[in-house]
Design a protein around this motif. Sequence first.
Motif, PDB file in Angstrom:
ATOM      1  N   THR A   1       9.045  21.573  20.603  1.00  0.00           N
ATOM      2  CA  THR A   1       9.051  20.569  19.549  1.00  0.00           C
ATOM      3  C   THR A   1       8.158  20.919  18.378  1.00  0.00           C
ATOM      4  O   THR A   1       8.437  20.536  17.250  1.00  0.00           O
ATOM      5  CB  THR A   1       8.565  19.214  20.099  1.00  0.00           C
ATOM      6  N   GLY A   2       7.071  21.616  18.625  1.00  0.00           N
ATOM      7  CA  GLY A   2       6.101  21.834  17.580  1.00  0.00           C
ATOM      8  C   GLY A   2       5.295  20.577  17.290  1.00  0.00           C
ATOM      9  O   GLY A   2       4.645  20.470  16.269  1.00  0.00           O
ATOM     10  N   GLY A   3       5.351  19.610  18.193  1.00  0.00           N
ATOM     11  CA  GLY A   3       4.685  18.344  17.936  1.00  0.00           C
ATOM     12  C   GLY A   3       3.921  17.799  19.122  1.00  0.00           C
ATOM     13  O   GLY A   3       3.827  16.597  19.281  1.00  0.00           O
TER      14      GLY A   3
ATOM     15  N   PRO B   1      11.553  21.884  25.884  1.00  0.00           N
ATOM     16  CA  PRO B   1      12.236  23.117  25.469  1.00  0.00           C
ATOM     17  C   PRO B   1      13.748  23.086  25.642  1.00  0.00           C
ATOM     18  O   PRO B   1      14.470  23.640  24.815  1.00  0.00           O
ATOM     19  CB  PRO B   1      11.604  24.193  26.353  1.00  0.00           C
ATOM     20  N   VAL B   2      14.259  22.454  26.699  1.00  0.00           N
ATOM     21  CA  VAL B   2      15.706  22.426  26.903  1.00  0.00           C
ATOM     22  C   VAL B   2      16.384  21.549  25.854  1.00  0.00           C
ATOM     23  O   VAL B   2      17.386  21.937  25.241  1.00  0.00           O
ATOM     24  CB  VAL B   2      16.040  21.951  28.335  1.00  0.00           C
ATOM     25  N   ALA B   3      15.819  20.367  25.628  1.00  0.00           N
ATOM     26  CA  ALA B   3      16.388  19.490  24.606  1.00  0.00           C
ATOM     27  C   ALA B   3      16.333  20.126  23.230  1.00  0.00           C
ATOM     28  O   ALA B   3      17.321  20.094  22.473  1.00  0.00           O
ATOM     29  CB  ALA B   3      15.643  18.154  24.601  1.00  0.00           C
ATOM     30  N   MET B   4      15.184  20.726  22.867  1.00  0.00           N
ATOM     31  CA  MET B   4      15.043  21.319  21.541  1.00  0.00           C
ATOM     32  C   MET B   4      15.938  22.541  21.372  1.00  0.00           C
ATOM     33  O   MET B   4      16.490  22.777  20.292  1.00  0.00           O
ATOM     34  CB  MET B   4      13.585  21.708  21.285  1.00  0.00           C
ATOM     35  N   THR B   5      16.126  23.299  22.438  1.00  0.00           N
ATOM     36  CA  THR B   5      17.005  24.467  22.350  1.00  0.00           C
ATOM     37  C   THR B   5      18.453  24.030  22.173  1.00  0.00           C
ATOM     38  O   THR B   5      19.205  24.626  21.388  1.00  0.00           O
ATOM     39  CB  THR B   5      16.854  25.352  23.596  1.00  0.00           C
TER      40      THR B   5
ATOM     41  N   ILE C   1       8.126  13.530  16.685  1.00  0.00           N
ATOM     42  CA  ILE C   1       8.414  14.404  17.827  1.00  0.00           C
ATOM     43  C   ILE C   1       8.165  15.855  17.461  1.00  0.00           C
ATOM     44  O   ILE C   1       7.779  16.670  18.298  1.00  0.00           O
ATOM     45  CB  ILE C   1       9.859  14.200  18.319  1.00  0.00           C
ATOM     46  N   GLY C   2       8.385  16.201  16.216  1.00  0.00           N
ATOM     47  CA  GLY C   2       8.102  17.561  15.802  1.00  0.00           C
ATOM     48  C   GLY C   2       9.076  18.095  14.779  1.00  0.00           C
ATOM     49  O   GLY C   2      10.074  17.457  14.425  1.00  0.00           O
ATOM     50  N   GLN C   3       8.775  19.286  14.300  1.00  0.00           N
ATOM     51  CA  GLN C   3       9.552  19.885  13.223  1.00  0.00           C
ATOM     52  C   GLN C   3      10.866  20.505  13.692  1.00  0.00           C
ATOM     53  O   GLN C   3      11.833  20.511  12.943  1.00  0.00           O
ATOM     54  CB  GLN C   3       8.691  20.912  12.496  1.00  0.00           C
ATOM     55  N   VAL C   4      10.903  21.044  14.884  1.00  0.00           N
ATOM     56  CA  VAL C   4      12.176  21.576  15.384  1.00  0.00           C
ATOM     57  C   VAL C   4      13.180  20.443  15.544  1.00  0.00           C
ATOM     58  O   VAL C   4      14.349  20.553  15.150  1.00  0.00           O
ATOM     59  CB  VAL C   4      11.963  22.324  16.719  1.00  0.00           C
ATOM     60  N   TYR C   5      12.733  19.348  16.087  1.00  0.00           N
ATOM     61  CA  TYR C   5      13.575  18.166  16.269  1.00  0.00           C
ATOM     62  C   TYR C   5      14.082  17.654  14.922  1.00  0.00           C
ATOM     63  O   TYR C   5      15.283  17.487  14.708  1.00  0.00           O
ATOM     64  CB  TYR C   5      12.755  17.098  16.988  1.00  0.00           C
TER      65      TYR C   5
END
Length: 379
Positions: free
Chosen positions: A91-93, A98-102, A354-358
């Motif tokens: 998430t970066g947050g 990792p699975v959800a963000m991937t 939640i983060g920047q990837v999200y």
Amino acid sequence: MSRHDPHGDWRSGAGLARRAFLKSCGAAPLAGAGLGLLGCGLGFGPLVARSLLADEKEVLPKHVTPEALRAVTKGLDYLAAQQADDGSWNTGGGQAYPVAMTGLAGTALLAHGNSPTRGKYSRNLQGAVEFLVRCTTPTGLITGPSQDSGQPMHGHGFALMFLASVYGMITKESLRRQVAETIRKAVTLTSQGQSGAGGWTYIPGGGDEGSVTVTQVQALRAAQNAGFLVPKAVIDESMNYLEKCRTPEGGIQYSLSAGGGPRLAISAAAVATLYNAGQFESPIATDCLKYVWGQFRANEGWNKGGGHAFYSHLYAAQGFYMAGDEYWDQYFPATRDQLIAMQGGDGSWNGDGIGQVYGTSIAVVILQLPYKYLPVFQR
């Protein structure tokens, strides 16, 4: 515009309309459960892997501006730079999913017109596929050692949707077989993990909650699009679950047991899910769309109320797009401009804390919806 399911009654598993489409394209089912769609067009852009930004002089879809294209490029470049060596994203947050963000980041790259073998982000997609295959457990649950902080079903749903969407583009036969087995097992896990009420929650069979329920249904739709068998009874029960969660306002409450008023984020997700299930004209879909549209029209800012603004927009955008131009023409231009203004200098968006990837994954998916690259997001 007529609102209908272009793939026929996907819940039946018969896929008659899809087979007729394949026949008209001269395509035949590939080995295994997937469908060969190369060269058929009709919005299946990732299968021909044309880059959105290959030429900014190209004719752009309605409401897509050069500024929006540049924002997408910066966002996707940010995502590509954040991918870990093992093919995953976090998430970066703070919290690690990792699975959800991937699954989300991979879907964002697919929406750009890439495949694991072609396009600017082909290596990123290849890494994402291989990581998620390694995350498959003997039960069929797609999860990592931390089980996405002990709440694996959201990640499982996003991963299944991504793998089903990318399956038809995989040319390496050994990996294709692995992905097919992963999808089959994941569909079985989702089907068996449904609660007695017809929904899902954060762990398989643990109860029911609206946001996890819609994630599983959309993942099953993507699997059906790819030619995998999805039990009709599972989808029927999930639609019954949403009906039982409908409130007098027309929205959807958090869960059947929790009661209370409608939650905007879950109601927006329900609209997209109901349309994925082909229920364009059902009373619940009509009422839910009316409720979500009313909330979005009443609030001009990015946050439409109830928190989880990026999540709300992710699904509301899909619902408005599938509902037709009456909604899309009013929703997208303002949302497009809001997203461009909110983008960070590094190309990212920080979504819902939640983060920047999200946030970045959701933003670029929304901005790329008019390109119709992913069948699960199409009208």
